[in-house]
Design a protein around this motif. Structure first.
Motif, PDB file in Angstrom:
ATOM      1  N   TRP A 196       1.000  -1.309   0.062  1.00 18.13           N
ATOM      2  CA  TRP A 196       0.064   0.045   0.033  1.00 18.13           C
ATOM      3  C   TRP A 196       1.021   1.280  -0.012  1.00 18.13           C
ATOM      4  O   TRP A 196       2.269   1.024  -0.188  1.00 18.13           O
ATOM      5  N   ALA A 197       0.254   2.372   0.252  1.00 13.29           N
ATOM      6  CA  ALA A 197       0.960   3.634  -0.054  1.00 13.29           C
ATOM      7  C   ALA A 197       2.114   3.629   0.973  1.00 13.29           C
ATOM      8  O   ALA A 197       3.264   4.419   0.937  1.00 13.29           O
ATOM      9  N   GLY A 198       1.985   3.106   2.313  1.00  9.09           N
ATOM     10  CA  GLY A 198       2.816   3.161   3.161  1.00  9.09           C
ATOM     11  C   GLY A 198       4.168   2.207   3.178  1.00  9.09           C
ATOM     12  O   GLY A 198       4.951   2.084   3.845  1.00  9.09           O
ATOM     13  N   ALA A 199       3.815   1.191   2.309  1.00 11.82           N
ATOM     14  CA  ALA A 199       4.881   0.088   1.866  1.00 11.82           C
ATOM     15  C   ALA A 199       4.450  -0.254   0.325  1.00 11.82           C
ATOM     16  O   ALA A 199       4.131  -1.298  -0.007  1.00 11.82           O
ATOM     17  N   ALA A 200       5.160   0.722  -0.392  1.00 11.25           N
ATOM     18  CA  ALA A 200       4.949   0.678  -1.813  1.00 11.25           C
ATOM     19  C   ALA A 200       5.697  -0.217  -2.596  1.00 11.25           C
ATOM     20  O   ALA A 200       5.416  -0.683  -3.822  1.00 11.25           O
ATOM     21  N   ARG A 201       6.873  -0.415  -2.435  1.00  9.73           N
ATOM     22  CA  ARG A 201       7.856  -1.078  -3.065  1.00  9.73           C
ATOM     23  C   ARG A 201       8.465  -0.322  -4.211  1.00  9.73           C
ATOM     24  O   ARG A 201       7.879   0.719  -4.344  1.00  9.73           O
ATOM     25  N   ASP A 202       9.078  -1.046  -5.221  1.00  8.23           N
ATOM     26  CA  ASP A 202       9.367  -0.359  -6.498  1.00  8.23           C
ATOM     27  C   ASP A 202       9.491  -1.249  -7.501  1.00  8.23           C
ATOM     28  O   ASP A 202       9.051  -2.351  -7.265  1.00  8.23           O
ATOM     29  N   VAL A 203      10.048  -1.017  -8.793  1.00  8.95           N
ATOM     30  CA  VAL A 203       9.913  -2.018  -9.768  1.00  8.95           C
ATOM     31  C   VAL A 203      10.794  -3.287  -9.609  1.00  8.95           C
ATOM     32  O   VAL A 203      10.512  -4.269 -10.383  1.00  8.95           O
ATOM     33  N   THR A 204      11.612  -3.208  -8.899  1.00  7.31           N
ATOM     34  CA  THR A 204      12.515  -4.141  -8.601  1.00  7.31           C
ATOM     35  C   THR A 204      11.737  -5.527  -7.845  1.00  7.31           C
ATOM     36  O   THR A 204      12.145  -6.616  -7.989  1.00  7.31           O
ATOM     37  N   ALA A 205      10.339  -5.257  -7.602  1.00  6.63           N
ATOM     38  CA  ALA A 205       9.802  -6.304  -6.767  1.00  6.63           C
ATOM     39  C   ALA A 205       9.390  -7.291  -7.769  1.00  6.63           C
ATOM     40  O   ALA A 205       9.306  -8.418  -7.593  1.00  6.63           O
TER      41      ALA A 205
ATOM     42  N   GLY B 246      10.708 -11.320  -8.464  1.00 12.44           N
ATOM     43  CA  GLY B 246       9.918 -12.336  -8.062  1.00 12.44           C
ATOM     44  C   GLY B 246       9.119 -12.192  -6.794  1.00 12.44           C
ATOM     45  O   GLY B 246       8.255 -13.015  -6.304  1.00 12.44           O
ATOM     46  N   ARG B 247       9.487 -10.977  -6.098  1.00 13.30           N
ATOM     47  CA  ARG B 247       8.720 -10.972  -4.721  1.00 13.30           C
ATOM     48  C   ARG B 247       7.089 -10.571  -4.857  1.00 13.30           C
ATOM     49  O   ARG B 247       6.359 -10.766  -3.921  1.00 13.30           O
TER      50      ARG B 247
ATOM     51  N   ALA C  43      -4.365   9.692  -8.187  1.00  8.97           N
ATOM     52  CA  ALA C  43      -4.325   8.234  -8.771  1.00  8.97           C
ATOM     53  C   ALA C  43      -3.461   7.429  -7.925  1.00  8.97           C
ATOM     54  O   ALA C  43      -2.181   7.817  -7.725  1.00  8.97           O
ATOM     55  N   GLU C  44      -3.717   6.163  -7.771  1.00  9.94           N
ATOM     56  CA  GLU C  44      -2.767   4.949  -7.238  1.00  9.94           C
ATOM     57  C   GLU C  44      -2.728   4.084  -8.419  1.00  9.94           C
ATOM     58  O   GLU C  44      -3.874   3.677  -8.885  1.00  9.94           O
ATOM     59  N   VAL C  45      -1.678   3.448  -8.478  1.00  5.43           N
ATOM     60  CA  VAL C  45      -1.701   2.169  -9.575  1.00  5.43           C
ATOM     61  C   VAL C  45      -0.924   1.040  -8.809  1.00  5.43           C
ATOM     62  O   VAL C  45       0.373   1.243  -8.483  1.00  5.43           O
ATOM     63  N   TYR C  46      -1.561  -0.122  -8.924  1.00  4.54           N
ATOM     64  CA  TYR C  46      -0.875  -1.205  -8.263  1.00  4.54           C
ATOM     65  C   TYR C  46      -0.538  -2.225  -9.228  1.00  4.54           C
ATOM     66  O   TYR C  46      -1.406  -2.428 -10.255  1.00  4.54           O
ATOM     67  N   THR C  47       0.688  -2.507  -9.579  1.00  2.59           N
ATOM     68  CA  THR C  47       1.127  -3.364 -10.699  1.00  2.59           C
ATOM     69  C   THR C  47       1.946  -4.540 -10.422  1.00  2.59           C
ATOM     70  O   THR C  47       2.407  -4.763  -9.340  1.00  2.59           O
ATOM     71  N   TYR C  48       1.235  -5.823 -10.777  1.00  6.75           N
ATOM     72  CA  TYR C  48       1.750  -6.976 -10.251  1.00  6.75           C
ATOM     73  C   TYR C  48       1.900  -8.103 -11.624  1.00  6.75           C
ATOM     74  O   TYR C  48       1.385  -7.579 -12.857  1.00  6.75           O
ATOM     75  N   PRO C  49       2.666  -9.044 -11.670  1.00  6.36           N
ATOM     76  CA  PRO C  49       3.260  -9.970 -12.582  1.00  6.36           C
ATOM     77  C   PRO C  49       1.842 -10.602 -13.421  1.00  6.36           C
ATOM     78  O   PRO C  49       0.800 -11.061 -12.590  1.00  6.36           O
TER      79      PRO C  49
ATOM     80  N   ASP D  16       2.460 -13.298 -15.044  1.00  5.80           N
ATOM     81  CA  ASP D  16       2.946 -14.791 -15.025  1.00  5.80           C
ATOM     82  C   ASP D  16       2.034 -15.772 -14.414  1.00  5.80           C
ATOM     83  O   ASP D  16       1.401 -15.420 -13.486  1.00  5.80           O
ATOM     84  N   PRO D  17       1.497 -16.636 -15.336  1.00  7.58           N
ATOM     85  CA  PRO D  17       0.381 -17.636 -14.688  1.00  7.58           C
ATOM     86  C   PRO D  17       1.059 -18.345 -13.408  1.00  7.58           C
ATOM     87  O   PRO D  17       0.391 -18.807 -12.559  1.00  7.58           O
ATOM     88  N   SER D  18       2.460 -18.159 -13.315  1.00 11.48           N
ATOM     89  CA  SER D  18       2.940 -19.079 -11.961  1.00 11.48           C
ATOM     90  C   SER D  18       2.621 -17.967 -10.743  1.00 11.48           C
ATOM     91  O   SER D  18       2.904 -18.550  -9.644  1.00 11.48           O
ATOM     92  N   TYR D  19       2.366 -16.765 -11.039  1.00  9.28           N
ATOM     93  CA  TYR D  19       2.083 -16.113  -9.850  1.00  9.28           C
ATOM     94  C   TYR D  19       0.622 -16.406  -9.326  1.00  9.28           C
ATOM     95  O   TYR D  19      -0.453 -16.272 -10.222  1.00  9.28           O
ATOM     96  N   ASP D  20       0.470 -16.510  -8.239  1.00  9.91           N
ATOM     97  CA  ASP D  20      -1.024 -17.181  -7.536  1.00  9.91           C
ATOM     98  C   ASP D  20      -1.778 -15.814  -7.402  1.00  9.91           C
ATOM     99  O   ASP D  20      -1.773 -15.230  -6.270  1.00  9.91           O
ATOM    100  N   LYS D  21      -2.693 -15.469  -8.203  1.00  7.81           N
ATOM    101  CA  LYS D  21      -3.499 -14.449  -8.390  1.00  7.81           C
ATOM    102  C   LYS D  21      -4.832 -14.735  -7.448  1.00  7.81           C
ATOM    103  O   LYS D  21      -5.334 -13.566  -6.935  1.00  7.81           O
ATOM    104  N   ALA D  22      -4.791 -15.755  -7.149  1.00  5.13           N
ATOM    105  CA  ALA D  22      -6.159 -16.303  -6.370  1.00  5.13           C
ATOM    106  C   ALA D  22      -5.602 -15.771  -5.063  1.00  5.13           C
ATOM    107  O   ALA D  22      -6.738 -15.782  -4.037  1.00  5.13           O
ATOM    108  N   ALA D  23      -4.608 -15.921  -4.537  1.00  5.23           N
ATOM    109  CA  ALA D  23      -4.010 -15.526  -3.044  1.00  5.23           C
ATOM    110  C   ALA D  23      -3.862 -14.050  -3.007  1.00  5.23           C
ATOM    111  O   ALA D  23      -3.275 -13.498  -1.951  1.00  5.23           O
TER     112      ALA D  23
END
Length: 335
Positions: A224-233, A237-238, A256-262, A264-271
């Motif tokens: 979230w905004a308090g723990a946003a990470r960066d592109v290295t995440a 693979g984190r 605006a806020e934008v959350y970006t995630y992989p 990749d099918p190996s990434y567990d989106k259900a979780a």
């Protein structure tokens, strides 16, 4: 008697001759031609014309009979202009003789406005705006439904990173006076990521919360905004990362806020658990907070969805209003 008469005639002739010589010595000869002394009576133009001139064949240049002078048209010494009096040319004559003057142009200011785009990691694009004559100006950055407000620097510059929402991405910057500049960038890696976008306007603080792999609030997988990470995440693979866009100090600005995630099918989106949250404050208690959400999935943008959060009364200040799964069932919960 005869002798006396003869003497008188002699005396008279001598006087006349003497007077003539004296006059000639005193006044000079008049040199009047003898022929002129013979002119008597009325002088006519026929008498002055040469005998061999045929007036009937001559081309008349002036018909004197048609010239009529009135007393108003005859110039008198009093009406003649003096040497010191400037002669004024009539306006009509002057305008017909002079070419129209070219309009005077003021100083021409040139203020080039330039916008460039450069793709980099995680399908992000660096926008660089140069506007030397537009310092500290409010601008709106737009891209595929994503909009937010920024402010140029003291030198008229602006550098921001924007998540690309399409491979052939077009970005534009619009100034408060309506002037707009645009640029494009080819972002080939867009399909490798999915994105969730949350937008709102004004002082309301609305946040995206992503809990990856079943993480709880405050865990390492809570983004979230308090723990946003960066592109290295996403590179190691984190998981995903979050970016915040807009100038929060701009009056009634777009945020605006934008959350970006992989993708990749190996990434567990259900979780992955997504929620939209806002804190109940003195500014928003007892009213509705409005926002908009959109999602990028497999390179395609889902339609924008309007969100409305009914904030509890001011006795609930300090609590949080949570909208779970904002792009699915729009279930509202409190915590």
């Amino acid at each position: 008697m005869t002798a006396a008469g003869t003497l008188a005639c002699a005396v008279g002739i001598g006087f006349v001759m003497q007077s003539g010589e004296v006059a000639e010595l005193r006044y000079g000869s008049s040199n009047i031609p003898a022929d002129d002394l013979k002119i008597q009576g009325t002088l006519s133009f026929d008498q002055l014309s040469p005998p061999d001139l045929d007036l009937a064949k001559a081309e008349p240049s002036l018909d004197i009979s048609e010239i009529i002078l009135t007393s108003a048209e005859v110039a008198t010494p009093e009406t003649l202009p003096s040497r010191e009096t400037p002669v004024q040319i009539s306006t009509v004559l002057k305008s017909s003789l002079e070419e129209p003057a070219a309009p005077e142009l003021g100083p021409q200011l040139t203020c080039p406005v330039k916008l460039s785009a450069e793709p980099y990691a995680a399908a992000m694009v660096k926008l660089s705006l140069t506007a030397p004559c537009l310092q500290n100006e409010r601008v709106t950055v737009s891209h595929e439904g994503l909009k937010f407000t920024e402010t140029t620097s003291d030198t008229g510059g602006l550098d921001v990173a924007v998540p690309a929402m399409s491979e052939q991405a077009e970005f534009s910057v619009t100034f408060a006076n309506g002037h707009r500049v645009a640029t494009t960038a080819s972002v080939q890696t867009v399909s490798q990521y999915e994105r969730v976008v949350l937008q709102w306007q004004g002082e309301d603080t609305v946040q995206i919360h992503a809990r990856e792999l079943g993480a709880s609030y405050g865990d390492a997988g809570h983004v979230w905004a308090g723990a946003a990470r960066d592109v290295t995440a996403v590179a190691d693979g984190r998981g995903g990362f979050l970016t915040r866009h807009g100038d929060s100090s701009a009056e009634d600005g777009l945020m605006a806020e934008v959350y970006t995630y992989p993708a990749d099918p190996s990434y567990d989106k259900a979780a992955l658990q997504l929620s939209v949250e806002t804190e109940v404050t003195d500014r928003n208690c007892g009213r509705e907070v409005e926002a908009k959400a959109l999602k990028l999935v497999a390179g395609a943008i889902l339609p924008i969805k309007a969100l409305s959060l009914a904030v509890p009364g001011c006795d609930a200040v300090g609590n949080f209003l949570v909208l779970n799964n904002p792009l699915e069932d729009l279930t509202v919960a409190s915590k």
